[in-house]
Design an enzyme around this catalytic site. Structure first.
Site, PDB file in Angstrom:
ATOM      1  N   ASP A  21      83.580  16.598  27.854  1.00  0.00           N
ATOM      2  CA  ASP A  21      84.267  17.848  27.488  1.00  0.00           C
ATOM      3  C   ASP A  21      85.366  17.594  26.457  1.00  0.00           C
ATOM      4  O   ASP A  21      85.960  16.511  26.421  1.00  0.00           O
ATOM      5  CB  ASP A  21      84.872  18.476  28.760  1.00  0.00           C
ATOM      6  CG  ASP A  21      85.223  19.946  28.546  1.00  0.00           C
ATOM      7  OD1 ASP A  21      84.725  20.549  27.580  1.00  0.00           O
ATOM      8  OD2 ASP A  21      86.009  20.486  29.351  1.00  0.00           O
ATOM      9  N   HIS A  38      81.106  18.509  18.139  1.00  0.00           N
ATOM     10  CA  HIS A  38      79.862  18.154  18.832  1.00  0.00           C
ATOM     11  C   HIS A  38      79.166  16.989  18.126  1.00  0.00           C
ATOM     12  O   HIS A  38      78.605  16.109  18.771  1.00  0.00           O
ATOM     13  CB  HIS A  38      78.920  19.361  18.895  1.00  0.00           C
ATOM     14  CG  HIS A  38      79.471  20.511  19.698  1.00  0.00           C
ATOM     15  ND1 HIS A  38      80.075  20.333  20.924  1.00  0.00           N
ATOM     16  CD2 HIS A  38      79.515  21.847  19.457  1.00  0.00           C
ATOM     17  CE1 HIS A  38      80.451  21.521  21.398  1.00  0.00           C
ATOM     18  NE2 HIS A  38      80.142  22.446  20.519  1.00  0.00           N
ATOM     19  N   LEU A 132      68.384   0.441  30.977  1.00  0.00           N
ATOM     20  CA  LEU A 132      69.322   1.520  31.311  1.00  0.00           C
ATOM     21  C   LEU A 132      68.547   2.814  31.474  1.00  0.00           C
ATOM     22  O   LEU A 132      67.719   3.170  30.647  1.00  0.00           O
ATOM     23  CB  LEU A 132      70.370   1.688  30.199  1.00  0.00           C
ATOM     24  CG  LEU A 132      71.307   2.893  30.351  1.00  0.00           C
ATOM     25  CD1 LEU A 132      72.305   2.668  31.484  1.00  0.00           C
ATOM     26  CD2 LEU A 132      72.063   3.179  29.061  1.00  0.00           C
TER      27      LEU A 132
HETATM   28  C1  IPE Z   1      80.998  21.537  31.049  1.00  0.00           C
HETATM   29  O1  IPE Z   1      81.892  21.830  30.023  1.00  0.00           O
HETATM   30  C2  IPE Z   1      79.617  21.440  30.523  1.00  0.00           C
HETATM   31  C3  IPE Z   1      79.356  20.322  29.618  1.00  0.00           C
HETATM   32  C4  IPE Z   1      80.152  19.347  29.313  1.00  0.00           C
HETATM   33  C5  IPE Z   1      78.039  20.296  29.056  1.00  0.00           C
HETATM   34  P1  IPE Z   1      82.398  23.308  29.733  1.00  0.00           P
HETATM   35  O2  IPE Z   1      83.373  23.187  28.639  1.00  0.00           O
HETATM   36  O3  IPE Z   1      81.251  24.211  29.522  1.00  0.00           O
HETATM   37  O4  IPE Z   1      83.105  23.683  31.122  1.00  0.00           O
HETATM   38  P2  IPE Z   1      84.080  24.896  31.495  1.00  0.00           P
HETATM   39  O5  IPE Z   1      83.404  26.140  31.058  1.00  0.00           O
HETATM   40  O6  IPE Z   1      85.368  24.681  30.750  1.00  0.00           O
HETATM   41  O7  IPE Z   1      84.261  24.784  32.957  1.00  0.00           O
HETATM   42  C1  IPE Z   2      81.846  19.899  25.575  1.00  0.00           C
HETATM   43  O1  IPE Z   2      82.830  20.258  24.695  1.00  0.00           O
HETATM   44  C2  IPE Z   2      80.475  20.050  24.991  1.00  0.00           C
HETATM   45  C3  IPE Z   2      79.677  21.136  25.573  1.00  0.00           C
HETATM   46  C4  IPE Z   2      80.003  21.886  26.578  1.00  0.00           C
HETATM   47  C5  IPE Z   2      78.393  21.385  24.966  1.00  0.00           C
HETATM   48  P1  IPE Z   2      83.328  21.759  24.559  1.00  0.00           P
HETATM   49  O2  IPE Z   2      82.525  22.427  23.523  1.00  0.00           O
HETATM   50  O3  IPE Z   2      83.334  22.415  25.886  1.00  0.00           O
HETATM   51  O4  IPE Z   2      84.797  21.533  24.063  1.00  0.00           O
HETATM   52  P2  IPE Z   2      86.082  22.374  24.440  1.00  0.00           P
HETATM   53  O5  IPE Z   2      86.198  22.376  25.930  1.00  0.00           O
HETATM   54  O6  IPE Z   2      85.886  23.746  23.887  1.00  0.00           O
HETATM   55  O7  IPE Z   2      87.201  21.630  23.774  1.00  0.00           O
HETATM   56 MG    MG Z   3      84.730  22.627  27.350  1.00  0.00          MG
END
Ligand code: IPE
Ligand code: IPE
Ligand code: MG
Length: 253
Positions: A21, A38, A132
């Site tokens: 995240d 990303h 792995l």
């Molecule tokens: C969790 O991250 C899902 C992934 C890392 C793929 P999110 O950014 O979607 O989670 P919330 O919505 O903040 O809980």
């Molecule tokens: C995690 O990073 C990746 C996915 C959920 C696909 P985010 O896109 O949730 O990044 P933040 O939380 O907005 O910084």
């Molecule tokens: Mg996020």
């Protein structure tokens, strides 16, 4: 099991699960579009796979796209799916050469047909690799996983003429994603949030959690070592007392 231990070293996890995240916030901080976060995040995936393979960690499960992530703007969803395509197209040869077995967990039926086909090919190509086990969670939700496993268990019992009212944990567990690998020993979540966000809700029942403010694109080998050190210092009791563990009772789920 507490993880595996080598003489003189801290216990190491056999299975690490990661909620990757913070990509979006990383991009905002650099005044870049979210997709740049990303993209950088995908590079960190490569680095982590390498690091785990080198450290002899046999199972790595990464949360790439949740069942709730469809709620994001359509453009971001599309870009994430394209990034996933790129990963399958460009990285699979290298993963294969490095002895990585790739498996996708999640409901793939609602992914684009070409993506489903690429997944099938990638899984087939790497199926015999043993160095792995890399599990990528795409359109994955812990609640979806439990519901699909329960559905299969009930169907199985029905066909065998058994009473579905007698359904047990074990009957469900064998149909869950990752039923054939040990439950995660360590869950890492980057990006500062301290929640599961519908990741492996069943499989994480006794997992050690490690939360870090580091955003996923900034996560690296050193950060991974920090998580491993923290894990190594924990006493896993699985309901027993600390004394029992010190006396050498097998600490397992
Ligand atoms: C969790 O991250 C899902 C992934 C890392 C793929 P999110 O950014 O979607 O989670 P919330 O919505 O903040 O809980
Ligand atoms: C995690 O990073 C990746 C996915 C959920 C696909 P985010 O896109 O949730 O990044 P933040 O939380 O907005 O910084
Ligand atoms: Mg996020």
């Amino acid at each position: 099991m507490p993880g595996h231990e080598t003489a003189g070293s801290l216990p190491r996890p056999r299975h690490i699960a990661i909620i990757m995240d913070g990509n979006g916030r990383w991009a905002y901080r650099q005044h870049l579009p979210r997709v740049a976060g990303h993209r950088r995040g995908a590079e960190v995936v490569r680095e982590m796979v390498q690091a785990c393979a080198e450290s002899g960690i046999p199972h790595l499960t990464l949360f790439a796209f949740s069942t709730e992530n469809w709620r994001r703007p359509p453009l971001e969803v599309r870009l994430l799916m394209n990034l996933f395509r790129l990963l399958l197209r460009r990285e699979i040869r290298k993963l294969h050469e490095n002895g990585v077995r790739l498996r996708i967990i999640g409901d793939r039926s609602s992914l684009e047909p070409d993506l489903q086909e690429m997944i099938r090919e990638a899984e087939e190509r790497t199926a015999a690799n043993r160095r792995l086990n890399l599990n990528l969670a795409v359109n994955y939700g812990g609640r979806w996983d439990i519901a699909q496993a329960a559905r299969k268990a009930v169907q199985e019992m029905h066909s065998a003429g058994e009473d579905p009212g007698q359904i047990s944990e074990e009957r469900i567990a064998v149909h869950l994603s990752l039923a054939d690998v040990p439950n995660p020993d360590l869950l890492i979540r980057t990006g500062g949030e301290q929640r599961i966000s519908n990741f492996l809700v069943w499989q994480l029942a006794y997992t050690e959690f490690y939360f870090t403010d580091t955003l996923w694109p900034d996560f690296g080998r050193e950060a991974l070592e920090g998580a491993l050190r923290s894990f190594g210092q924990r006493q896993r009791r699985f309901g027993r007392t600390g004394d029992q563990i010190l006396e050498g009772s097998c600490a397992s789920e």
